[in-house]
Motif scaffolding. Structure first.
Motif, PDB file in Angstrom:
ATOM      1  N   ASP A  41     104.892 135.892 -58.033  1.00 32.28           N
ATOM      2  CA  ASP A  41     105.877 134.984 -58.679  1.00 32.28           C
ATOM      3  C   ASP A  41     107.177 135.706 -58.599  1.00 32.28           C
ATOM      4  O   ASP A  41     107.638 137.006 -58.649  1.00 32.28           O
ATOM      5  CB  ASP A  41     105.450 134.946 -59.982  1.00 32.28           C
ATOM      6  N   TRP A  42     108.188 134.887 -58.360  1.00 32.25           N
ATOM      7  CA  TRP A  42     109.877 135.373 -58.159  1.00 32.25           C
ATOM      8  C   TRP A  42     110.280 134.940 -59.519  1.00 32.25           C
ATOM      9  O   TRP A  42     110.334 133.818 -60.162  1.00 32.25           O
ATOM     10  CB  TRP A  42     110.276 134.507 -57.117  1.00 32.25           C
ATOM     11  N   ASP A  43     110.944 135.848 -60.037  1.00 30.22           N
ATOM     12  CA  ASP A  43     111.664 135.724 -61.380  1.00 30.22           C
ATOM     13  C   ASP A  43     112.997 135.299 -61.168  1.00 30.22           C
ATOM     14  O   ASP A  43     113.496 134.553 -61.992  1.00 30.22           O
ATOM     15  CB  ASP A  43     111.867 137.330 -61.975  1.00 30.22           C
ATOM     16  N   VAL A  44     113.681 135.630 -60.038  1.00 29.68           N
ATOM     17  CA  VAL A  44     114.991 135.026 -59.707  1.00 29.68           C
ATOM     18  C   VAL A  44     114.877 134.408 -58.261  1.00 29.68           C
ATOM     19  O   VAL A  44     114.495 135.262 -57.186  1.00 29.68           O
ATOM     20  CB  VAL A  44     116.184 136.018 -60.084  1.00 29.68           C
ATOM     21  N   ILE A  45     115.541 133.154 -58.096  1.00 30.82           N
ATOM     22  CA  ILE A  45     115.520 132.820 -56.664  1.00 30.82           C
ATOM     23  C   ILE A  45     117.155 132.564 -56.518  1.00 30.82           C
ATOM     24  O   ILE A  45     117.783 131.600 -57.402  1.00 30.82           O
ATOM     25  CB  ILE A  45     114.707 131.471 -56.366  1.00 30.82           C
ATOM     26  N   MET A  46     117.742 132.776 -55.470  1.00 30.35           N
ATOM     27  CA  MET A  46     119.037 132.696 -55.224  1.00 30.35           C
ATOM     28  C   MET A  46     119.031 131.758 -53.767  1.00 30.35           C
ATOM     29  O   MET A  46     118.585 132.284 -52.761  1.00 30.35           O
ATOM     30  CB  MET A  46     119.938 133.787 -54.906  1.00 30.35           C
ATOM     31  N   ILE A  47     119.904 130.422 -53.705  1.00 29.81           N
ATOM     32  CA  ILE A  47     119.622 129.762 -52.750  1.00 29.81           C
ATOM     33  C   ILE A  47     121.054 129.745 -52.225  1.00 29.81           C
ATOM     34  O   ILE A  47     122.175 128.968 -52.731  1.00 29.81           O
ATOM     35  CB  ILE A  47     119.170 128.383 -53.285  1.00 29.81           C
TER      36      ILE A  47
ATOM     37  N   PRO B  48     119.400 149.446 -43.255  1.00 34.03           N
ATOM     38  CA  PRO B  48     117.943 149.721 -42.930  1.00 34.03           C
ATOM     39  C   PRO B  48     117.048 149.467 -44.268  1.00 34.03           C
ATOM     40  O   PRO B  48     115.694 149.342 -44.203  1.00 34.03           O
ATOM     41  CB  PRO B  48     117.819 151.090 -42.463  1.00 34.03           C
ATOM     42  N   VAL B  49     117.562 149.320 -45.531  1.00 33.85           N
ATOM     43  CA  VAL B  49     116.851 149.489 -46.670  1.00 33.85           C
ATOM     44  C   VAL B  49     116.512 147.803 -47.039  1.00 33.85           C
ATOM     45  O   VAL B  49     115.739 147.614 -47.777  1.00 33.85           O
ATOM     46  CB  VAL B  49     117.878 150.035 -47.988  1.00 33.85           C
ATOM     47  N   LEU B  50     117.023 147.014 -46.560  1.00 35.70           N
ATOM     48  CA  LEU B  50     117.037 145.599 -46.714  1.00 35.70           C
ATOM     49  C   LEU B  50     115.359 145.188 -46.371  1.00 35.70           C
ATOM     50  O   LEU B  50     115.009 145.640 -45.408  1.00 35.70           O
ATOM     51  CB  LEU B  50     117.977 144.640 -46.067  1.00 35.70           C
ATOM     52  N   ARG B  51     114.991 144.277 -46.916  1.00 35.99           N
ATOM     53  CA  ARG B  51     113.589 143.718 -46.668  1.00 35.99           C
ATOM     54  C   ARG B  51     113.842 142.087 -46.495  1.00 35.99           C
ATOM     55  O   ARG B  51     114.216 141.373 -47.286  1.00 35.99           O
ATOM     56  CB  ARG B  51     112.768 143.792 -48.037  1.00 35.99           C
TER      57      ARG B  51
ATOM     58  N   VAL C 277     116.066 135.633 -51.948  1.00 36.76           N
ATOM     59  CA  VAL C 277     117.403 135.260 -51.754  1.00 36.76           C
ATOM     60  C   VAL C 277     117.065 134.614 -50.438  1.00 36.76           C
ATOM     61  O   VAL C 277     116.606 135.024 -49.256  1.00 36.76           O
ATOM     62  CB  VAL C 277     118.323 136.643 -51.569  1.00 36.76           C
ATOM     63  N   PHE C 278     117.713 133.192 -50.478  1.00 39.72           N
ATOM     64  CA  PHE C 278     117.790 132.496 -49.249  1.00 39.72           C
ATOM     65  C   PHE C 278     118.986 132.743 -48.613  1.00 39.72           C
ATOM     66  O   PHE C 278     120.146 132.364 -48.953  1.00 39.72           O
ATOM     67  CB  PHE C 278     117.417 131.135 -49.449  1.00 39.72           C
ATOM     68  N   GLY C 279     119.140 133.446 -47.422  1.00 35.28           N
ATOM     69  CA  GLY C 279     120.097 133.739 -46.718  1.00 35.28           C
ATOM     70  C   GLY C 279     120.707 135.267 -46.725  1.00 35.28           C
ATOM     71  O   GLY C 279     120.508 135.877 -48.052  1.00 35.28           O
ATOM     72  N   ILE C 280     121.138 135.884 -45.537  1.00 33.61           N
ATOM     73  CA  ILE C 280     121.545 137.129 -45.532  1.00 33.61           C
ATOM     74  C   ILE C 280     123.091 136.970 -45.401  1.00 33.61           C
ATOM     75  O   ILE C 280     123.483 136.629 -44.190  1.00 33.61           O
ATOM     76  CB  ILE C 280     120.964 137.941 -44.589  1.00 33.61           C
TER      77      ILE C 280
ATOM     78  N   LEU D 139     115.482 135.787 -46.796  1.00 36.47           N
ATOM     79  CA  LEU D 139     114.712 134.952 -45.954  1.00 36.47           C
ATOM     80  C   LEU D 139     116.301 134.309 -45.082  1.00 36.47           C
ATOM     81  O   LEU D 139     116.911 133.542 -45.679  1.00 36.47           O
ATOM     82  CB  LEU D 139     113.911 133.765 -46.485  1.00 36.47           C
ATOM     83  N   GLU D 140     116.199 134.661 -43.776  1.00 32.08           N
ATOM     84  CA  GLU D 140     117.203 134.121 -42.956  1.00 32.08           C
ATOM     85  C   GLU D 140     116.916 133.142 -41.990  1.00 32.08           C
ATOM     86  O   GLU D 140     116.026 133.557 -41.272  1.00 32.08           O
ATOM     87  CB  GLU D 140     118.069 135.500 -42.753  1.00 32.08           C
ATOM     88  N   GLU D 141     117.594 132.389 -41.422  1.00 31.55           N
ATOM     89  CA  GLU D 141     117.511 131.355 -40.356  1.00 31.55           C
ATOM     90  C   GLU D 141     117.939 132.000 -38.985  1.00 31.55           C
ATOM     91  O   GLU D 141     117.427 131.417 -38.009  1.00 31.55           O
ATOM     92  CB  GLU D 141     118.213 130.066 -40.807  1.00 31.55           C
ATOM     93  N   ASP D 142     118.924 132.773 -39.102  1.00 32.05           N
ATOM     94  CA  ASP D 142     119.128 133.212 -37.731  1.00 32.05           C
ATOM     95  C   ASP D 142     118.507 134.777 -37.547  1.00 32.05           C
ATOM     96  O   ASP D 142     118.959 135.677 -38.041  1.00 32.05           O
ATOM     97  CB  ASP D 142     120.989 133.606 -38.032  1.00 32.05           C
TER      98      ASP D 142
END
Length: 299
Positions: free
Chosen positions: A208-214, A150-153, A113-116, A135-138
């Motif tokens: 390999d990523w099965d699902v990608i969220m942009i 705290p469970v987030l990766r 997932v791109f963005g929190i 993956l977060e930019e800030d």
């Protein structure tokens, strides 16, 4: 309290040894101070809660939810969170339903997932026992998310593009983004192609990523990073898939010109299987030759 300095250092065995004793005294103080500083630094660095203090304090309600992760199942805490806070996912019900159905059919799976956003905890709960990576930019927003959930990766990433460069980057990518060797990851360490996310955390390239969220980074003002590199890189990841199967890519905010333009160039309309409102859904098969992009991604 016993002194750290041996008593023998305070006794002058000979009048001419005072200088030597003073030097030893200073050495002991210096070593003790250095060891103390190293210990404190290590203790601070190894405890992420100190880092989180820079993101501000949690409210009482947020603290209760954060503590629940240690004693309750994640889906239950997720329900509790959304039922008791004002956090509302940015996507509509219909836009949530489509990725939900895909995740339910694949879970446990690898979900990038791109963005929190306020929906981060929701996406994580949709992929039980799977790997969901954000993956977060800030960096401040990442730390705040860690503190609350705290469970987030998650990792903070940097982008080297600007939205104002979108059309120029698109017109030059065939020249700048070729020359990938077949024995390496098609993105990793690629510093020549500005659209390639070549410096992501290692675990992004290791599976390999099965699902990608942009749904990030920001792309609504000229100096924002824009999603050009993310769309390009998601397409490269999907084309370079090594496992059997396909890659589901969801792209949000397709009502904007750049998202739509780059989706058509790299994700390919022939792979679009549907969408709702501002969300498009692509199902991309692995490419026979991931290094061959001379004719473009959709040829």
């Amino acid at each position: 309290m016993q002194s750290l300095i041996p008593k023998s250092f305070h006794k002058k065995k000979h009048p001419n040894t005072s200088h030597f004793n003073n030097q030893c005294y200073l050495y002991v103080i210096a070593i003790t101070a250095a060891a103390t500083i190293l210990f404190l630094f290590y203790s601070w660095y190894s405890d992420p809660t100190h880092l989180c203090s820079t993101a501000g304090s949690l409210t009482t309600a947020q603290t209760i939810i954060a503590e629940e992760f240690h004693i309750s199942a994640i889906p239950l805490v997720t329900i509790f969170h959304y039922a008791t806070t004002g956090d509302i996912p940015q996507l509509s019900k219909g836009e949530i339903r489509r990725p939900f159905d895909v995740l339910q059919s694949l879970a446990p799976c690898n979900f990038l997932v791109f963005g929190i956003g306020h929906d981060a905890l929701m996406w994580d709960s949709f992929n039980p026992r799977g790997i969901t990576l954000y993956l977060e930019e800030d960096p401040k927003w990442t730390i705040s998310a860690f503190k609350r959930f705290p469970v987030l990766r998650a990792h903070t990433v940097r982008y080297n593009t600007r939205l104002s460069e979108a059309k120029a980057l698109l017109s030059s990518y065939k020249k700048d983004c070729g020359g990938i060797t077949a024995d390496s990851h098609p993105l990793k360490d690629d510093r020549r192609c500005r659209l390639a996310l070549g410096e992501l955390p290692k675990e992004v390239y290791d599976r390999d990523w099965d699902v990608i969220m942009i749904d990030a980074p920001r792309g609504y003002f000229p100096s924002a990073p824009g999603r050009m590199g993310v769309i390009y890189s998601a397409a490269v990841m999907a084309r370079g898939r090594k496992k059997a199967g396909v890659t589901h890519v969801f792209l949000h905010d397709v009502d904007r010109e750049v998202e739509k333009l780059y989706a058509k160039e790299f994700l390919c309309m022939k792979y679009r299987v549907g969408g709702i409102r501002r969300l498009w859904h692509f199902v991309i098969p692995p490419a026979v030759n991931v290094t061959d992009t001379a004719l473009g991604f959709c040829a």
